[in-house]
Write a protein that holds these residues in place. Structure first.
Motif, PDB file in Angstrom:
ATOM      1  N   GLU A   1       2.136   7.814   2.790  1.00 49.35           N
ATOM      2  CA  GLU A   1       3.370   7.385   3.441  1.00 49.35           C
ATOM      3  C   GLU A   1       3.299   7.691   4.946  1.00 49.35           C
ATOM      4  OE1 GLU A   1       4.014   8.680  -0.763  1.00 49.35           O
ATOM      5  OE2 GLU A   1       3.249   9.674   1.051  1.00 49.35           O
TER       6      GLU A   1
ATOM      7  N   THR B   1       2.719  -0.697  -2.785  1.00 48.35           N
ATOM      8  CA  THR B   1       3.988  -0.776  -3.519  1.00 48.35           C
ATOM      9  C   THR B   1       4.048  -2.138  -4.193  1.00 48.35           C
ATOM     10  OG1 THR B   1       5.057   0.655  -1.890  1.00 48.35           O
ATOM     11  CG2 THR B   1       6.492  -0.644  -3.329  1.00 48.35           C
ATOM     12  N   PHE B   2       4.088  -2.159  -5.484  1.00 46.89           N
ATOM     13  CA  PHE B   2       4.066  -3.370  -6.324  1.00 46.89           C
ATOM     14  C   PHE B   2       2.655  -3.949  -6.454  1.00 46.89           C
ATOM     15  CE2 PHE B   2       8.393  -3.649  -4.295  1.00 46.89           C
ATOM     16  CZ  PHE B   2       9.060  -3.092  -5.364  1.00 46.89           C
TER      17      PHE B   2
ATOM     18  N   LEU C   1       9.117  -5.825   3.034  1.00 53.69           N
ATOM     19  CA  LEU C   1       7.903  -5.849   2.230  1.00 53.69           C
ATOM     20  C   LEU C   1       6.859  -6.641   3.024  1.00 53.69           C
ATOM     21  CD1 LEU C   1       9.159  -6.586  -1.405  1.00 53.69           C
ATOM     22  CD2 LEU C   1       8.274  -4.413  -0.508  1.00 53.69           C
TER      23      LEU C   1
ATOM     24  N   ARG D   1       5.307   2.764   2.935  1.00 51.38           N
ATOM     25  CA  ARG D   1       4.561   3.228   1.752  1.00 51.38           C
ATOM     26  C   ARG D   1       3.606   2.124   1.328  1.00 51.38           C
ATOM     27  NH1 ARG D   1       4.724   2.947  -3.946  1.00 51.38           N
ATOM     28  NH2 ARG D   1       4.230   4.938  -5.004  1.00 51.38           N
TER      29      ARG D   1
ATOM     30  N   THR E   1       3.033  -3.433   1.240  1.00 47.86           N
ATOM     31  CA  THR E   1       3.574  -2.216   1.844  1.00 47.86           C
ATOM     32  C   THR E   1       5.084  -2.351   1.952  1.00 47.86           C
ATOM     33  OG1 THR E   1       1.567  -1.800   3.135  1.00 47.86           O
ATOM     34  CG2 THR E   1       3.591  -0.755   3.895  1.00 47.86           C
ATOM     35  N   ALA E   2       5.794  -1.355   1.440  1.00 45.27           N
ATOM     36  CA  ALA E   2       7.250  -1.324   1.550  1.00 45.27           C
ATOM     37  C   ALA E   2       7.631  -0.447   2.730  1.00 45.27           C
ATOM     38  CB  ALA E   2       7.870  -0.785   0.264  1.00 45.27           C
TER      39      ALA E   2
ATOM     40  N   ARG F   1      -2.730   8.017  -6.137  1.00 49.25           N
ATOM     41  CA  ARG F   1      -2.327   7.152  -5.031  1.00 49.25           C
ATOM     42  C   ARG F   1      -3.548   6.518  -4.361  1.00 49.25           C
ATOM     43  NH1 ARG F   1       1.077   4.244  -4.123  1.00 49.25           N
ATOM     44  NH2 ARG F   1       1.226   4.574  -1.872  1.00 49.25           N
TER      45      ARG F   1
END
Length: 608
Positions: free
Chosen positions: A312, A343-344, A375, A340, A349-350, A222
């Motif tokens: 997170e 992300t992608f 998002l 989180r 950030t999601a 991560r």
């Protein structure tokens, strides 16, 4: 970094002498300190006085002879650096301690008492560049304009030029670029300085492996995903700074340090080591604001920075507003959000958020619920955007009865923040805008809600103690009727966030309640507001502010016949703290008919 070769014996009486443990008694001093710079321009004398260690010690009240003698021996180097910075290379500096040159007094012969010190600086002529050369340079490298033949040969300009030359190569993937040789030659007879610097770019490199140290509670996979180091791609200092920013933005680490490897990994890879210091897993925050009309506002939040070991962020927050308000009752809100990072993409950030609120306003009561999936994308450190899907529910009770609003919306927002400080800006601007198409269900209409907020700042004067700040706000709802629009989508004016000096949400739209002419107030579909502040620093800690605010609400389109405006003005005091200025504003109405009397506002940070 540089060697200096002189064509004749220099007349500089100066040096950076080693400090030793001095014997002798610590007698009392100092009766007299003289500081003269005969024949020097006033600007140069001012800078020399600012660089003087002895003058600084006198201002601080130092009286021990041992300390004063130490400062006297260090005075030469400090003044010499200031002279070089302004292009004076033939200076003669004298520091007399009771008539004796300080540089000639051995450390072990330090006087037990000192009654008088005299500093005399003869700056000599200002030197100009006879040669200003740095080579080779990468394409599009811009050297400082002052680094040119005929310009004043300031040492700082030379350092800036060398730094620009090295960074020019580093920006083009030559990470190991350095100074190969340098030659500075001062000609005292002609008062010129020749600067000749040779750079060694080294090989073009690519990013190698990211080594991670200090991630005790974070999963390494991560950390790599969040950092987003483009291994195998061309080296770039800007990309390396983006990696550090991504790691800092998580809030998991209180310290992030990136260091390039000394050695190159074959064939052309440069490894990076990230040394991380993790912050505490949890954080608690509390806040409060006070207004004489709106009452008190209390808020608190609990944050877990690293819930599942991947950065997170779980946040539970709540606030109570309008406590003791003169209009309406207290409002409550509880929110839960989970975000989180990476992300992608490393900069995406999601998030998911839920909130519930209970509002007790002067003209209506409301139960509000919202669920949102978002998002967020960081484009640059100043520019970011957010898009999501939201479900909003509102149950409204007002003089017309009870209404239920339900809508699914697609909020899209952008923030461009160029301010030098988020709590006490002095320059540049901040602008944010949101477009929120919504689809209503039942009695709720469909439409689009749009908002805009622009803030600008400008510091005036050499000391920049006066700051002019301005703000323009606007909002509009298109496509839906006034009564068919969710109540919390409509706009009001008045209070600390819009027009100080006017009661909270005192300006809206009056609607007929029945055929007898009774009315009640609701929000409007359009709003425009403006604020202007003049902020003056009286001391480093205390500032005063004068301000004027205005706002206008219309039932439908801007500046229609079914709208009104009001304004307020006042003065304030600011007290600087490490987390932002404490704000006290006193304001009253100067336009409109929505309020009277004086309003008082207390909070943290500037009003905008």
């Amino acid at each position: 970094m540089y060697s200096v070769q002189f064509k004749k014996t220099p007349r500089i009486v100066a040096g950076a002498l080693a400090l030793s443990l001095m014997a002798g008694s610590a007698g009392q001093a100092l009766d007299r300190l003289e500081f003269t710079v005969p024949g020097a321009p006033k600007a140069l004398e001012k800078e020399l006085r600012a660089a003087s260690i002895l003058l600084a010690s006198e201002k601080a009240g130092d009286t021990l002879a041992q300390d004063i003698f130490t400062d006297a021996r260090a005075e030469y180097a400090g003044l010499l650096n200031a002279l070089y910075a302004r292009g004076y290379y033939s200076a003669v500096i004298h520091v007399y301690v009771d008539g004796a040159e300080a540089a000639n007094i051995a450390p072990l012969d330090a006087p037990g008492s000192i009654s008088a010190i005299k500093v005399v600086v003869e700056p000599g002529p200002e030197f100009a560049f006879s040669q200003a050369r740095i080579a080779p340079l990468a394409k599009r490298t811009e050297l400082p304009q002052g680094f040119a033949v005929g310009k004043t040969a300031e040492s700082g300009v030379i350092l800036e030029a060398v730094t620009a030359g090295v960074n020019g190569w580093r920006d083009r993937a030559y990470a190991k670029a350095e100074v190969s040789s340098q030659k500075l030659t001062a000609d005292h007879a002609k008062a010129t300085l020749a600067a000749d610097v040779v750079l060694d770019p080294g090989p073009a490199l690519r990013f190698g492996r990211l080594t991670i140290k200090g991630a005790d509670r974070m999963r390494l996979a991560r950390v790599r995903a969040i950092a987003g180091l483009p291994e195998g791609r061309a080296y770039s200092p800007a990309e390396l700074e983006r990696v550090a920013s991504r790691l800092r933005r998580t809030g998991v680490f209180k310290s992030v340090t990136l260091v390039e490897d000394d050695a190159i990994t074959s064939p052309d890879l440069l490894g990076i080591t990230a040394t991380l210091v993790e912050d505490k897993k949890r954080r608690y925050t509390f806040g409060a604001e006070l207004s004489s009309n709106e009452g008190a506002t209390l808020n608190a939040a609990w944050l877990h920075r690293n819930l599942f070991g991947g950065g997170e962020r779980l946040k539970i927050s709540g606030d109570v507003t309008n406590i003791g308000s003169a209009v309406g009752g207290a409002d409550y809100r509880l929110g839960v959000s989970l975000e989180r990072p990476a992300t992608f993409s490393p900069d995406t950030t999601a998030g998911v958020a839920f909130s519930y609120g209970r509002m007790n306003e002067a003209d209506y009561d409301a139960d509000l619920f919202s669920a949102t999936v978002t998002l967020s994308q960081v484009v640059t450190e100043q520019l970011s955007g957010k898009a999501g899907v939201s479900y909003d529910y509102a149950r409204i009770t007002d003089p017309m009865g009870q209404s239920t609003y339900r809508a699914v919306s697609l909020p899209i927002s952008v923030i461009w923040d160029r301010r030098d400080s988020k709590t006490d800006a002095t320059r540049n601007f901040y602008v944010t805008g949101e477009v929120k198409p919504f689809l209503g269900f039942g009695n709720t209409d469909s439409g689009v809600r749009a908002t805009f907020d622009l803030r600008g700042y400008r510091a005036l004067g050499e000391a920049k103690r006066l700051v002019l700040a301005g703000r323009v706000q606007a909002g509009a709802v298109f496509g839906s009727s006034l009564l068919g629009t969710p109540r919390d989508y409509l706009f009001y004016s008045g209070g600390g966030g819009t027009v100080r000096g006017q009661p909270y949400q005192s300006l809206g739209v009056n609607l007929l309640r029945d055929g007898l002419g009774a009315t009640f107030q609701t929000g409007g579909k359009t709003f425009i507001g403006g604020s202007f502040e003049a902020r003056m620093k009286v001391t480093d800690s205390i500032g005063v502010v004068g301000f004027v605010d205005m706002g206008r609400i219309d039932a439908n389109e801007f500046f229609s016949d079914f709208g009104n405006w009001h304004a307020g003005a006042g003065i304030g005091v600011r007290y600087a703290t490490p987390v932002g200025p404490i704000r006290l504003d006193i304001a009253g109405p100067v336009g409109g008919d929505t309020g009277g009397g004086v309003q008082i506002y207390v909070g943290l940070g500037q009003a905008f």
